[in-house]
Design an enzyme around this catalytic site. Structure first.
Site, PDB file in Angstrom:
ATOM      1  N   TYR A   1      43.350  36.959  30.066  1.00 14.65           N
ATOM      2  CA  TYR A   1      42.456  37.800  31.069  1.00 14.65           C
ATOM      3  C   TYR A   1      40.870  36.985  30.888  1.00 14.65           C
ATOM      4  CZ  TYR A   1      40.477  40.296  27.225  1.00 14.65           C
ATOM      5  OH  TYR A   1      39.476  39.818  25.756  1.00 14.65           O
ATOM      6  N   CYS A   2      40.266  38.002  32.274  1.00 11.01           N
ATOM      7  CA  CYS A   2      38.964  37.640  32.797  1.00 11.01           C
ATOM      8  C   CYS A   2      38.152  38.851  32.201  1.00 11.01           C
ATOM      9  CB  CYS A   2      38.948  36.810  33.494  1.00 11.01           C
ATOM     10  SG  CYS A   2      39.625  36.767  34.679  1.00 11.01           S
ATOM     11  N   ARG A   3      36.936  39.647  33.665  1.00 15.81           N
ATOM     12  CA  ARG A   3      36.693  40.318  33.730  1.00 15.81           C
ATOM     13  C   ARG A   3      37.418  41.437  34.581  1.00 15.81           C
ATOM     14  NH1 ARG A   3      33.853  42.367  38.019  1.00 15.81           N
ATOM     15  NH2 ARG A   3      32.979  44.212  37.811  1.00 15.81           N
TER      16      ARG A   3
END
Length: 156
Positions: free
Chosen positions: A117-119
């Site tokens: 995951y990231c932003r």
């Protein structure tokens, strides 16, 4: 009288697009069905799956945050580990011991379930593609990423 091309060409085009579009959609649906049948878990992770993973502290799933350090300082999904996107390809190519020394957790095996995951899901999608290209078969992407997780857990 209209020219031959002005009558015939559009009629052929319309007929051709009607004729082949349903077959194309059927082929796409069949490919999607076949893909799901051979891979029971979707490559896209939902918030509900992340929530369950966090609540159960599932040690069989490696959750990796690929954001930059400044973003990670603003908050993380519990149980996650941090490897910035810029380092993901190199990290997953390191020998096990070197990986553990550098990142502080065991290097996932190629068949382990890994959730990235990231932003907002864009960088984790890129990390997903990199991991797949390196032979990581159990990799998945939380496409909602931090923004989705934070909005659904605020106030809890």
């Amino acid at each position: 009288m209209p020219s031959f091309s002005s009558l015939t060409i559009p009629a052929l085009y319309v007929q051709t697009s009607r004729q082949f579009a349903p077959r194309s959609m059927a082929a796409i649906r069949q490919a999607q069905f076949s893909s799901r049948a051979s891979n029971p878990k979707s490559e896209i992770v939902t918030f509900e799956e992340i929530d369950t993973l966090v609540r159960n502290k599932d040690k069989n799933v490696v959750l990796i945050d690929v954001r930059e350090a400044g973003e990670v300082a603003q908050g993380v999904i519990p149980t996650s580990h941090h490897i910035p996107l810029a380092n993901i390809q190199e990290a997953l190519s390191l020998p096990d011991k070197e990986f553990e020394d550098r990142f502080g957790f065991h290097k996932p095996a190629k068949n382990d379930e890994i959730v990235l995951y990231c932003r907002s899901g864009r960088r984790s999608g890129m990390a997903f593609e990199l991991a797949k290209s390196l032979g990581y078969n159990g990799v998945r992407n939380y496409s909602g990423s931090w923004l989705d997780y934070e909005s659904k857990t605020k106030g809890k």
